[in-house]
Motif scaffolding. Sequence first.
Motif, PDB file in Angstrom:
ATOM      1  N   LEU A  93     -34.382  34.611 -62.846  1.00 24.97           N
ATOM      2  CA  LEU A  93     -34.910  33.934 -61.657  1.00 24.97           C
ATOM      3  C   LEU A  93     -35.880  34.836 -60.900  1.00 24.97           C
ATOM      4  O   LEU A  93     -36.944  34.389 -60.449  1.00 24.97           O
ATOM      5  CB  LEU A  93     -33.759  33.500 -60.751  1.00 24.97           C
ATOM      6  N   GLN A  96     -39.088  35.050 -62.991  1.00 25.66           N
ATOM      7  CA  GLN A  96     -39.900  33.833 -62.894  1.00 25.66           C
ATOM      8  C   GLN A  96     -40.698  33.811 -61.600  1.00 25.66           C
ATOM      9  O   GLN A  96     -41.891  33.459 -61.600  1.00 25.66           O
ATOM     10  CB  GLN A  96     -38.995  32.608 -62.983  1.00 25.66           C
ATOM     11  N   MET A  97     -40.073  34.182 -60.477  1.00 27.91           N
ATOM     12  CA  MET A  97     -40.793  34.219 -59.200  1.00 27.91           C
ATOM     13  C   MET A  97     -41.873  35.293 -59.209  1.00 27.91           C
ATOM     14  O   MET A  97     -42.974  35.090 -58.689  1.00 27.91           O
ATOM     15  CB  MET A  97     -39.806  34.450 -58.057  1.00 27.91           C
ATOM     16  N   ALA A 122     -29.579  26.178 -62.009  1.00 26.75           N
ATOM     17  CA  ALA A 122     -30.754  26.913 -61.544  1.00 26.75           C
ATOM     18  C   ALA A 122     -31.774  27.082 -62.673  1.00 26.75           C
ATOM     19  O   ALA A 122     -32.975  26.832 -62.482  1.00 26.75           O
ATOM     20  CB  ALA A 122     -30.334  28.275 -60.992  1.00 26.75           C
ATOM     21  N   LEU A 123     -31.297  27.498 -63.858  1.00 21.96           N
ATOM     22  CA  LEU A 123     -32.229  27.727 -64.962  1.00 21.96           C
ATOM     23  C   LEU A 123     -32.802  26.412 -65.498  1.00 21.96           C
ATOM     24  O   LEU A 123     -33.941  26.378 -65.961  1.00 21.96           O
ATOM     25  CB  LEU A 123     -31.537  28.511 -66.078  1.00 21.96           C
ATOM     26  N   ALA A 125     -33.537  23.940 -63.609  1.00 21.87           N
ATOM     27  CA  ALA A 125     -34.571  23.569 -62.640  1.00 21.87           C
ATOM     28  C   ALA A 125     -35.824  24.411 -62.782  1.00 21.87           C
ATOM     29  O   ALA A 125     -36.929  23.944 -62.471  1.00 21.87           O
ATOM     30  CB  ALA A 125     -34.013  23.694 -61.217  1.00 21.87           C
ATOM     31  N   THR A 126     -35.683  25.654 -63.267  1.00 28.83           N
ATOM     32  CA  THR A 126     -36.830  26.574 -63.303  1.00 28.83           C
ATOM     33  C   THR A 126     -37.290  26.906 -64.718  1.00 28.83           C
ATOM     34  O   THR A 126     -38.146  27.775 -64.882  1.00 28.83           O
ATOM     35  CB  THR A 126     -36.473  27.901 -62.593  1.00 28.83           C
ATOM     36  N   HIS A 127     -36.757  26.235 -65.722  1.00 26.98           N
ATOM     37  CA  HIS A 127     -37.011  26.686 -67.099  1.00 26.98           C
ATOM     38  C   HIS A 127     -38.495  26.686 -67.461  1.00 26.98           C
ATOM     39  O   HIS A 127     -38.935  27.465 -68.301  1.00 26.98           O
ATOM     40  CB  HIS A 127     -36.208  25.848 -68.103  1.00 26.98           C
ATOM     41  N   ARG A 128     -39.300  25.833 -66.801  1.00 31.61           N
ATOM     42  CA  ARG A 128     -40.729  25.805 -67.127  1.00 31.61           C
ATOM     43  C   ARG A 128     -41.471  27.035 -66.609  1.00 31.61           C
ATOM     44  O   ARG A 128     -42.619  27.277 -67.008  1.00 31.61           O
ATOM     45  CB  ARG A 128     -41.370  24.531 -66.564  1.00 31.61           C
ATOM     46  N   LEU A 129     -40.842  27.793 -65.726  1.00 34.79           N
ATOM     47  CA  LEU A 129     -41.470  29.018 -65.230  1.00 34.79           C
ATOM     48  C   LEU A 129     -41.335  30.174 -66.214  1.00 34.79           C
ATOM     49  O   LEU A 129     -41.945  31.222 -66.033  1.00 34.79           O
ATOM     50  CB  LEU A 129     -40.870  29.416 -63.874  1.00 34.79           C
ATOM     51  N   THR A 130     -40.512  29.992 -67.229  1.00 38.20           N
ATOM     52  CA  THR A 130     -40.464  30.925 -68.355  1.00 38.20           C
ATOM     53  C   THR A 130     -41.357  30.365 -69.455  1.00 38.20           C
ATOM     54  O   THR A 130     -41.223  29.210 -69.853  1.00 38.20           O
ATOM     55  CB  THR A 130     -39.022  31.099 -68.862  1.00 38.20           C
TER      56      THR A 130
END
Length: 369
Positions: A93, A96-97, A122-123, A125-130
Amino acid sequence: MRIVYIINSLNGGGAERPLPDVVAQMRRCGHDVHVLALARKAGNATTWLEEAGIVYDILSPDPDRFASFPTTLAAIRRHAPDLIWTSLTRATLYGQMAGIALRRPVVSWQHNAYLRPWNRWALRATHRLTDLWVADSRFVAKCTARQLHVPEGDIIPWPLFTAQPDMPQATPWAGPGDGRIFRLGTLGRLEKQKNYGLLIETMAYLRDHAPQCRIHLDIGGEGSLAPQLRARITELGLRNVTLSGFQTDPFAYCAGLHGYVQPSHFEGLCIALHEAMQAGVPSIVTPVGAMADIVTDGQTGLFLNPATPENLATLLLRLYDNPALCAALGGAARQRVLSTYDLKTVTAQAATAMTRAEHLTHAATGPRP
């Protein structure tokens, strides 16, 4: 390519154990790697990193507290990476930020088949940031695709174990004659997922139902359940069970065993099992995670299913009373690991992941989603 590798801590568990091999593969591809740990925790992995000549920083002054995101971002910025590589949820996380802030691509490991509900949410929701996900086995790759809704084409398997044929081998069990003791062991974090309470109950069952057998169980590792396990051993009056703590040399530990047992509720690759198999030790495992892929029941080990004290006791006695079976299972296990995870094969898989990662840096200056 300059890589900043962010990891939750240097505790010494499954995600930290392969760090020297992972960094060696990255270096073999010509890249410079700097490790950033958000916390020290027990710090057992520092010795491995220092022996491998790996540069690392621990970002939190408090061993048990994770560094904040601003502290982590400042450290990443100082190293001016071309690529951010992450391991474990908090580090991912943060990475990614940081990828958004610095406009750098992010590659993230997945090590386990199970994610705690909050981590999974959490992952997901944010998986596209990886930009690229890397899994420690094909089994974990499938779990990642299912749990995080990551397209399978964005997940590259990279086994976190490389076979080393020159590591010490175990002396096969010669049978119970002359009062010999069967040395049974296991390695791992003393946490609920490892199901080590089952082992203690099994040893009590053997004492009561097969008092003639001489089996000593050692549980190697540290974790939050250590006091509870120690108290249960005392309560049952077991003198043939020890908790030996963290093992700095797992290869030597495994070479001193006659049998290995891993009764986990869930697993990813399970490096410790592979280290035991490499040493030629017959194993008893629950058929979960990638353990069900490397162990063939009755050929390279034995499956514990169902995972009950009575069933485990039966399997242990089967090994204890049959040295020929121990030798056959141990020899086949060693050959399976040496052929599946030889350096050439693992290097080729690592190179595939690194090539994909290198391509990401070519478009790293554009805005992130």
